[in-house]
Design an enzyme around this catalytic site. Structure first.
Site, mmCIF file in Angstrom:
data_model
loop_
_atom_site.group_PDB
_atom_site.id
_atom_site.type_symbol
_atom_site.label_atom_id
_atom_site.label_comp_id
_atom_site.label_asym_id
_atom_site.label_seq_id
_atom_site.Cartn_x
_atom_site.Cartn_y
_atom_site.Cartn_z
ATOM 1 N N HIS A 291 -17.656 62.398 -81.091
ATOM 2 C CA HIS A 291 -17.119 63.355 -82.043
ATOM 3 C C HIS A 291 -17.200 62.783 -83.451
ATOM 4 C CE1 HIS A 291 -14.462 65.477 -78.803
ATOM 5 N NE2 HIS A 291 -15.692 65.938 -78.831
ATOM 6 N N TYR A 300 -7.460 67.015 -77.011
ATOM 7 C CA TYR A 300 -7.219 66.514 -75.661
ATOM 8 C C TYR A 300 -5.813 65.935 -75.522
ATOM 9 C CZ TYR A 300 -12.204 67.039 -74.897
ATOM 10 O OH TYR A 300 -13.457 67.564 -74.769
#
Length: 321
Positions: A291, A300
């Site tokens: 990312h 998450y």
């Protein structure tokens, strides 16, 4: 309403000019134009009902009130979701920006009205027990295919790779030394950004079994050889496609009796969630997933918080019942 010395250009006429601009000069898709036309027609009707005679009379409060009306709905329109309302606001902002650049108005009053943020959808992860069942179901297929499928899914879960990254691997992208603790794979991420990710011992064994016992048989079926040395091959000896990888996942889930709806990203989501559940730092997970921003990875952490709430509610003697 804001005051002005002139009502400015007719709203409907400006909408027509803007849509023509999007169609001819910007080349937007027909579906997009249709959605914008519907949104802007509603905007024009809203302004007319409010007594606004032209675009030059519109104030920032009018645009904000239109957004509220979209979300609340009325007798003729149901309330719009955040996503649909955001699309309409984008259309309105584009209209005002177009009118400003064309010299039709002197101020862009819509620029500061922000589209509503859509509800954040939490990534779907499956429990470790279901991951194990999925992997074992993949290996239950006899012959080279079972070894390939197990290796593919083990690598997806063991590295957090995207499906496209996994099927795009070449044999040379793997570094499987005699010491499993140093095994790694080079993944070609989005934007041409490569990253090197450790490979766990389970995935190492599965990939080695596939390379020794299955891939040579698949290579032999290729008519003209395998270009680029693709790691994962199909039954004809060519590179495995993303669609085939998705089929492998779906069929393994069916054999494992997993009712949850799985997507190509399920194992990637599970990889990240299980790492965070185990205490991994979010920035480490960010690097492993490739990312660009830690903000993307932090979604998450919301999953793990939900899991903590579940455990607390069912385990703590003083939790709410």
């Amino acid at each position: 309403m804001s005051s002005a010395t002139s009502a400015g250009p007719d709203v409907a006429r400006t909408v027509t000019g803007y849509l023509d601009h999007l169609t001819v000069e910007r080349g937007l898709a027909a579906n997009t134009i249709s959605s914008y036309r519907r949104d802007l027609r509603r905007y024009a009707e809203f302004l007319a009902a409010a007594g606004v005679r032209g675009l030059g009379e519109v104030g920032e409060s009018d645009v904000a009130a239109f957004l509220v009306a979209l979300r609340n709905g009325d007798d003729d329109h149901p309330p719009l979701s955040a996503t649909s309302a955001a699309r309409a606001v984008v259309a309105v902002r584009g209209l005002h920006r177009f009118a400003l650049l064309d010299g039709l108005i002197t101020d862009d009053v819509a620029a500061e009205v922000k589209p509503p943020a859509p509800a954040r959808r939490l990534p779907k992860a499956i429990p470790v027990e279901q991951v194990v069942a999925l992997l074992e179901a993949a290996a239950s297929v006899e012959g080279p295919r079972g070894l390939r499928d197990r290796a593919l899914l083990e690598l997806l879960y063991g590295t957090g790779a995207r499906i496209s990254e996994a099927v795009g691997l070449a044999v040379d992208d793997l570094s499987l030394s005699a010491d499993p603790s140093t095994a790694a794979v080079r993944l070609a991420g989005k934007g041409g950004k490569d990253r090197v990710v450790p490979v766990g011992s389970y995935a190492v064994r599965a990939v080695q079994d596939y390379l020794v016992r299955a891939r040579p048989a698949l290579v032999a079926k290729a008519r003209t050889g395998v270009r680029g040395g693709a790691l994962f091959l199909n039954a004809r000896g060519g590179p495995l496609s993303r669609q085939s990888a998705w089929t492998i996942l779906r069929e393994a889930a069916e054999r494992a009796g997993i009712d949850a709806e799985l997507s190509p990203h399920t194992l990637r989501h599970s990889f990240a969630t299980h790492l965070l559940d185990g205490g991994a730092d979010v920035r480490v997970v960010q690097e492993l997933l490739g990312h660009a921003s830690v903000t993307t990875t932090q979604v998450y952490t919301l999953v793990t918080v939900e899991r903590l709430r579940e455990v607390y509610a069912t385990s703590h003697p003083r939790a709410l019942r």
